[in-house]
Scaffold this motif. Structure first.
Motif, short mmCIF file in Angstrom:
data_model
loop_
_atom_site.label_atom_id
_atom_site.label_comp_id
_atom_site.label_asym_id
_atom_site.label_seq_id
_atom_site.Cartn_x
_atom_site.Cartn_y
_atom_site.Cartn_z
N MET A 1 -2.93 17.27 -1.75
CA MET A 1 -2.50 15.95 -2.24
C MET A 1 -1.36 15.41 -1.40
O MET A 1 -1.33 14.20 -1.09
CB MET A 1 -2.08 16.07 -3.71
N GLU A 2 -0.45 16.25 -0.99
CA GLU A 2 0.67 15.80 -0.15
C GLU A 2 0.16 15.36 1.23
O GLU A 2 0.61 14.34 1.76
CB GLU A 2 1.68 16.93 -0.01
N VAL A 3 -0.78 16.12 1.79
CA VAL A 3 -1.35 15.75 3.09
C VAL A 3 -2.09 14.43 2.98
O VAL A 3 -1.97 13.55 3.85
CB VAL A 3 -2.29 16.87 3.60
N PHE A 4 -2.86 14.28 1.91
CA PHE A 4 -3.62 13.04 1.72
C PHE A 4 -2.68 11.83 1.60
O PHE A 4 -2.97 10.75 2.14
CB PHE A 4 -4.48 13.14 0.47
N SER A 5 -1.55 11.99 0.92
CA SER A 5 -0.60 10.89 0.78
C SER A 5 0.00 10.50 2.12
O SER A 5 0.18 9.31 2.41
CB SER A 5 0.50 11.28 -0.21
N ILE A 6 0.31 11.49 2.95
CA ILE A 6 0.84 11.19 4.29
C ILE A 6 -0.20 10.46 5.12
O ILE A 6 0.10 9.48 5.81
CB ILE A 6 1.28 12.50 4.98
N LEU A 7 -1.45 10.93 5.06
CA LEU A 7 -2.53 10.28 5.81
C LEU A 7 -2.76 8.86 5.33
O LEU A 7 -2.92 7.93 6.13
CB LEU A 7 -3.81 11.10 5.69
N ALA A 8 -2.76 8.67 4.00
CA ALA A 8 -3.05 7.34 3.46
C ALA A 8 -1.96 6.34 3.81
O ALA A 8 -2.24 5.20 4.22
CB ALA A 8 -3.20 7.43 1.94
N SER A 9 -0.69 6.73 3.67
CA SER A 9 0.40 5.80 3.98
C SER A 9 0.49 5.51 5.48
O SER A 9 0.76 4.37 5.88
CB SER A 9 1.73 6.36 3.47
N SER A 10 0.24 6.52 6.31
CA SER A 10 0.25 6.28 7.76
C SER A 10 -0.91 5.38 8.17
O SER A 10 -0.75 4.50 9.03
CB SER A 10 0.16 7.62 8.51
N THR A 11 -2.06 5.59 7.56
CA THR A 11 -3.22 4.75 7.86
C THR A 11 -2.99 3.30 7.45
O THR A 11 -3.47 2.37 8.12
CB THR A 11 -4.47 5.30 7.16
N SER A 12 -2.25 3.10 6.35
CA SER A 12 -1.96 1.72 5.93
C SER A 12 -1.15 0.98 6.98
O SER A 12 -1.40 -0.21 7.25
CB SER A 12 -1.23 1.73 4.59
N PHE A 13 -0.18 1.67 7.59
CA PHE A 13 0.58 1.04 8.67
C PHE A 13 -0.33 0.67 9.84
O PHE A 13 -0.27 -0.43 10.38
CB PHE A 13 1.68 1.98 9.17
N VAL B 1 0.84 -1.21 0.00
CA VAL B 1 0.00 0.00 0.00
C VAL B 1 0.87 1.25 0.00
O VAL B 1 0.57 2.24 -0.69
CB VAL B 1 -0.94 0.00 1.23
N PHE B 2 1.97 1.22 0.74
CA PHE B 2 2.88 2.37 0.78
C PHE B 2 3.41 2.67 -0.62
O PHE B 2 3.43 3.84 -1.05
CB PHE B 2 4.03 2.08 1.73
N PHE B 3 3.84 1.63 -1.35
CA PHE B 3 4.34 1.83 -2.71
C PHE B 3 3.24 2.40 -3.61
O PHE B 3 3.48 3.32 -4.39
CB PHE B 3 4.84 0.50 -3.29
N CYS B 4 2.03 1.86 -3.51
CA CYS B 4 0.93 2.32 -4.35
C CYS B 4 0.62 3.79 -4.09
O CYS B 4 0.38 4.57 -5.03
CB CYS B 4 -0.32 1.47 -4.11
#
Length: 321
Positions: free
Chosen positions: A270-282, A247-250
């Motif tokens: 978009m940058e904030v959303f990417s940080i939120l999405a990758s952190s949420t995946s963990f 998920v992090f790679f995606c």
């Protein structure tokens, strides 16, 4: 570039006068109006949504940390390295809160903190995942451990990966800040009647070096987790780690083209959303399954259940033999 400037024509005059970049022409083309300053503010709907999301997930991560600390002596918490789990959860809390640096009117301090916090925090998170994957592989893939392997397990030497990897990222960020640091940038041509204030990355090469280093850590973590994908189901953290890395790679592979194709506040969002999405995946892929067992299926969180699973697995294997 000259097409972006506004022009006005005064009464009884044949020539036009160009408005300065900080102004734009009114609809009658006879007066210059001051452009309003625009940025991703807390008061607008997008800023409110991102702020609430970041705060909610930081609180949720803190609750997960409380659950792990409260049940620190249970088998599932012990089996997945308590210290590394605590470090990862604390890092994720700060990752969610770091999103607030991108919201509100930017200044020099927030522009610098955005990039250094982003690079450092995700380095700590990814190196922690890498250390957890190495611990899993070392503990369960080695059938007859040597003296060196036993020393690695007992001394918890894989934990040294975290400060070493973080130090390398800090050096990269230090070179970035010393050569061409981020700064406040104003763009008067993206939106009509507005001056967009946002943080300029400064050195694009340094920014992509930070991302490249994070991707190399993620690739290493995924490789180690992939090597231990066939471990017994009782110790299935390797599968969770590999899924989180996928998920992090995606997220970040999608982020780069979208980031470079957007402008203004959408780029920041978009940058904030990417940080939120990758952190949420963990959080979701590594810790939620464990919280499910701890809180809802305590019968599976016992040494007796683990022994029964191992015994049944051995019995089924003997039948095939």
């Amino acid at each position: 570039m000259s097409l972006m400037f506004s022009w006005i024509q005064f009464a009884n005059m044949d020539q036009c006068v160009q408005c300065p970049e900080s102004h734009y022409a009114n609809s009658e083309k006879n007066h210059c109006l001051q452009k309003s300053v625009s940025f991703l503010a807390y008061e607008e709907p997008l800023g409110i949504a991102l702020t609430i999301t970041a705060l909610d997930f930081s609180v949720l991560t803190a609750l997960v940390l409380v659950v792990f600390v409260k049940h620190r002596d249970t088998p599932i918490v012990k089996a997945n390295n308590r210290v590394l789990s605590y470090i990862l959860l604390l890092t994720l809390i700060i990752c969610f809160l770091s999103c607030l640096l991108y919201i509100g009117q930017p200044n020099t301090a927030t522009c610098i903190l955005q990039q250094t916090a982003f690079g450092t925090l995700f380095t700590v998170a990814l190196s922690t995942v890498l250390a957890k994957a190495i611990v899993v592989v070392t503990a369960f893939k080695v059938t007859s451990p040597s003296r060196m392997v036993r020393w690695l397990i007992v001394s918890r030497a894989p934990n040294l990966i975290i400060p070493i990897c973080t130090l390398i990222q800090l050096i990269i960020c230090g070179i970035w800040l010393a050569t061409f640091p981020p700064f406040i940038d104003q763009n008067a041509h993206v939106e009509h009647g507005h001056i967009i204030i946002m943080c300029n990355k400064g050195s694009a090469v340094a920014f992509h070096c930070v991302l490249g280093y994070l991707c190399s850590l993620a690739l290493g973590s995924y490789t180690m987790a992939f090597l231990s994908r066939n471990l017994p189901d009782t110790f299935n953290e390797a599968k969770c780690l590999s899924f989180s890395m996928q998920v992090f790679f995606c997220v970040w592979i999608t982020f780069l083209p979208v980031y470079h194709s957007t402008k203004g506040k959408v780029m920041v969002a978009m940058e904030v959303f990417s940080i939120l999405a990758s952190s949420t995946s963990f959080l979701a892929l590594i810790f939620v399954p464990k919280c499910y067992i701890i809180l809802l299926r305590p019968d599976k969180n016992s040494c007796l259940d683990i022994r029964n699973k191992i015994h049944s697995r051995r019995s089924s294997h003997l039948k095939f033999i």
